[in-house]
Design a protein around this motif. Structure first.
Motif, mmCIF file in Angstrom:
data_model
loop_
_atom_site.group_PDB
_atom_site.id
_atom_site.type_symbol
_atom_site.label_atom_id
_atom_site.label_comp_id
_atom_site.label_asym_id
_atom_site.label_seq_id
_atom_site.Cartn_x
_atom_site.Cartn_y
_atom_site.Cartn_z
ATOM 1 N N GLY A 63 -45.068 -51.085 97.343
ATOM 2 C CA GLY A 63 -43.549 -51.150 97.901
ATOM 3 C C GLY A 63 -42.675 -51.408 96.588
ATOM 4 N N THR A 64 -43.031 -50.916 95.581
ATOM 5 C CA THR A 64 -42.314 -51.123 94.030
ATOM 6 C C THR A 64 -42.450 -49.743 93.532
ATOM 7 O OG1 THR A 64 -44.130 -51.748 92.878
ATOM 8 C CG2 THR A 64 -43.036 -53.415 94.009
ATOM 9 N N LYS A 90 -32.039 -49.307 99.283
ATOM 10 C CA LYS A 90 -31.940 -48.523 100.516
ATOM 11 C C LYS A 90 -33.127 -48.027 101.104
ATOM 12 C CE LYS A 90 -26.996 -46.851 100.358
ATOM 13 N NZ LYS A 90 -26.572 -45.472 100.234
ATOM 14 N N SER A 91 -34.210 -47.822 100.309
ATOM 15 C CA SER A 91 -35.275 -47.188 100.589
ATOM 16 C C SER A 91 -36.320 -48.362 100.891
ATOM 17 C CB SER A 91 -35.955 -46.397 99.591
ATOM 18 O OG SER A 91 -34.930 -45.299 99.226
ATOM 19 N N GLY A 92 -35.819 -49.713 100.553
ATOM 20 C CA GLY A 92 -36.701 -50.871 100.779
ATOM 21 C C GLY A 92 -37.780 -51.004 99.852
ATOM 22 N N LEU A 93 -37.595 -50.415 98.519
ATOM 23 C CA LEU A 93 -38.416 -50.491 97.457
ATOM 24 C C LEU A 93 -37.924 -51.606 96.372
ATOM 25 C CD1 LEU A 93 -38.968 -46.639 96.856
ATOM 26 C CD2 LEU A 93 -40.524 -48.403 97.413
ATOM 27 N N GLN A 94 -38.762 -52.234 95.724
ATOM 28 C CA GLN A 94 -38.518 -53.047 94.646
ATOM 29 C C GLN A 94 -38.652 -52.332 93.288
ATOM 30 O OE1 GLN A 94 -37.823 -56.209 95.976
ATOM 31 N NE2 GLN A 94 -38.043 -55.110 97.976
ATOM 32 N N VAL A 95 -37.675 -52.811 92.446
ATOM 33 C CA VAL A 95 -37.750 -52.023 91.088
ATOM 34 C C VAL A 95 -38.084 -53.073 89.920
ATOM 35 C CG1 VAL A 95 -36.223 -51.123 89.314
ATOM 36 C CG2 VAL A 95 -35.614 -50.838 91.864
ATOM 37 N N ILE A 96 -39.583 -52.429 89.429
ATOM 38 C CA ILE A 96 -39.855 -53.290 88.207
ATOM 39 C C ILE A 96 -39.325 -52.567 87.059
ATOM 40 C CG2 ILE A 96 -41.849 -54.276 87.152
ATOM 41 C CD1 ILE A 96 -43.189 -54.292 89.786
ATOM 42 N N SER A 116 -53.028 -49.227 86.877
ATOM 43 C CA SER A 116 -53.719 -50.381 87.785
ATOM 44 C C SER A 116 -53.110 -50.425 89.135
ATOM 45 C CB SER A 116 -54.095 -51.467 87.093
ATOM 46 O OG SER A 116 -52.826 -52.372 86.764
ATOM 47 N N GLY A 117 -51.961 -49.867 89.189
ATOM 48 C CA GLY A 117 -51.340 -49.844 90.656
ATOM 49 C C GLY A 117 -50.370 -50.995 90.974
ATOM 50 N N PHE A 118 -49.723 -51.115 90.138
ATOM 51 C CA PHE A 118 -48.515 -52.228 90.324
ATOM 52 C C PHE A 118 -47.315 -51.358 91.056
ATOM 53 C CE2 PHE A 118 -50.423 -54.454 86.676
ATOM 54 C CZ PHE A 118 -50.184 -55.812 87.130
ATOM 55 N N VAL A 119 -47.391 -50.075 91.007
ATOM 56 C CA VAL A 119 -46.170 -49.425 91.546
ATOM 57 C C VAL A 119 -46.595 -48.266 92.109
ATOM 58 C CG1 VAL A 119 -44.556 -50.273 89.693
ATOM 59 C CG2 VAL A 119 -45.976 -48.224 89.435
ATOM 60 N N GLY B 117 -41.415 -63.702 99.633
ATOM 61 C CA GLY B 117 -42.577 -64.133 98.981
ATOM 62 C C GLY B 117 -42.633 -62.869 98.020
ATOM 63 N N PHE B 118 -41.862 -61.998 97.800
ATOM 64 C CA PHE B 118 -41.797 -60.938 96.824
ATOM 65 C C PHE B 118 -42.164 -61.283 95.508
ATOM 66 C CE2 PHE B 118 -39.603 -58.140 100.112
ATOM 67 C CZ PHE B 118 -40.392 -57.300 100.015
#
Lengths: 335, 335
Positions: A63-64, A90-96, A116-119, B117-118
């Motif tokens: 989700g990021t 808008k797309s419901g994504l978090q930005v790291i 490793s799959g953080f994003v 909880g993000f």
DNA sequence: CTGAAAGCGCTTACAG
DNA sequence: CTGAAAGCGCTTACAG
């Protein structure tokens, strides 16, 4: 103090199963309207929100999206981030956010971590050092791990991924021609990024507009002292009538040298810079510049990435997008 | 193409249980050296990395912190983010960036989302609108959900959480006194942020240094036209000998008006601004400014938050930290 | 020293 | 229409 309520607790309170609660909250057709209503009511009462980590684990998504920025103090990139954040929301994504500080090693660390799959996907403007050393293995590695990658802004390299940036070559060619059209002959260019992809393209644009070698007046160096010396020569000895600048540093250098040498802008010298609106408009005199629309680059970068993540893009062909720049006339090119 | 390998797959390949593999990779004392080595070898071979989402779910952590930034185009905040990112990396935390665009509503949306909880904690510089309307419920809400909150930079409000910022009042008092010590009497101040906490403090600092009401020359407005008019009055009618600026907009306004009115800096007018090194040094003439050390603010904000998250801070007392600013002398205050 | 089991908080195919 | 069960990928207390 409020502990987050879980599906399980909700189920217990309602005397139904966890599955029922989950389905009810997802408006599943399997659930009776009555039950659905009871569940939703209690959920609202307790302000239930699904634990995103659990949802992600279940769906094998994070989700990021990750954004790698070479230099966040550069307003251009800050504004790209602005566009990215807006569109991601808008797309419901978090930005790291990751900052490479223009260092290859840091970029490699980040890329390594991201495998490793953080994003779910990565937006990246590669660092200067990466460009110089042409060391792209860490990027290939991401692609190998099936993590979609979109390159933004610094796109002049051979990587088979989606890219979005501006038409650097055309932007300076256009600027040069505009000056020519106004009757200016001696046009110089100052650059501190001639070794980078974008810099090369911008210089090429300048060359395209001029007919032959004799017309070129180029001050190029990534070292401030040397750039200063070369630019000074252009302004004082060659007495160019106009100067194009490919980046923030060279633009400021020109202003500084004009000030020191009592060259009046725009009377004695026309200047076209490559920088952000905020700075360009506030300088005295204000400086004409090439608007790059960084927010739009950010937005479209997210769109490309989302399409890739959701596999909505037909085939595997990488997409190349270009945003049109716009020459903004301010005081430094008054005629 | 490489599919990420999981513990389970590793276990199958090694003919041991998942538990054994997990323990071996964590250097558990329970596992025999032989097994441990076999496991680690294969893990390395397949480049195994634990799925962070699963680890997070297990540990009820998200491994991320949220940062709310009012305005990313402001280099100050961009540099705070730089410090945050660097320090977060060291602590193994991912930074999720949110941009409020100085809007209360957006800030509320973000806060609302974060309660699900993000993130494990939140760093926030509240928006201008939030400050004006003194609407802090969404922040209390975060605290209610046991999500640690640290306020940075904009800390002049009554919220019982950790805070880190600069000593705004003292910074301008010091600047004013410096000018007085050089024999300057008529000192003005221009501000577009007098309605904000930081603005108020900075103006107070200026007032502190001056003895009485008659000495005050204040141009304050958040509207450009009105600020321009008031500042022009200070420069042209009142003929102040020096002017302090509390923010980027007012600093640039002063430069612009000096330029238009042929007031020479620093000969006719000394200027002290409040802006970032990059801009201050590049202006012509370069402008003396109050250095705020944004990166350090970012770093220390993360430290505070990490301590709070790990519950290492004794008691529940909120901590208030202040970073010392430094007056940097450049050309605009040459005597 | 190793492994089976429970559980983190969800979703969903399946049985009833 | 409802619920038990399996499973996402891990960790760890417990049994053997």
């Amino acid at each position: 103090m409020k502990n987050k309520i879980t599906l399980k607790e909700l189920a217990k309170l309602l005397n139904v199963s966890v599955s029922t609660v989950s389905k009810a909250l997802h408006d599943s057709a399997e659930i009776s309207p009555k039950t659905a209503e009871r569940v939703k009511e209690l959920a609202k009462l307790h302000n239930y929100r699904p634990n995103p980590v659990a949802v992600n684990l279940k769906s094998s998504k994070s989700g990021t999206i990750g954004v790698i920025i070479p230099n966040i103090s550069n307003t251009f990139f800050a504004n790209v981030l602005l566009g990215i954040e807006a569109r991601a929301q808008k797309s419901g994504l978090q930005v790291i956010t990751y900052i490479s500080n223009e260092k290859l090693e840091r970029e490699q660390q980040i890329a390594e971590m991201l495998t490793s799959g953080f994003v779910d996907g990565v937006l990246i403007a590669i660092s200067e050092e990466t460009q110089r050393k042409k060391e792209y293995d860490h990027l290939f590695n991401l692609v190998d791990y099936d993590i979609p990658v979109v390159l933004y802004d610094r796109i002049n390299l051979d990587l088979q991924v989606d890219k979005i940036g501006i038409d650097d070559e055309y932007s300076l060619e256009e600027a040069t021609r505009m000056l020519q059209a106004r009757g200016i002959k001696k046009i110089g260019i100052a650059t501190s990024i001639h070794h980078l992809g974008v810099g090369k393209l911008r210089i090429t644009g300048y060359r395209n507009a001029l007919k032959n070698e004799n017309d070129f007046y180029i001050a190029n160096s990534s070292k401030p002292d040397s750039l200063r010396e070369k630019t000074q020569k252009l302004l004082v000895e060659d007495k160019v009538e106009a100067i194009l600048c490919t980046d923030f540093v060279s633009t400021m250098m020109v202003y500084r040298l004009a000030y020191e040498n009592k060259i009046i802008i725009p009377k004695d010298l026309k200047v076209i810079g490559f920088l952000n609106a905020d700075v360009a408009r506030f300088l005295t005199p204000s400086i004409s510049y090439v608007e790059q629309f960084p927010e739009e680059i950010g937005e479209q970068a997210v769109d490309l990435l989302v399409n890739r993540i959701e596999n909505r893009i037909g085939g595997k062909q990488p997409i190349n997008k270009t945003i049109n720049t716009k020459l903004i006339h301010l005081e430094s090119t008054d005629f």
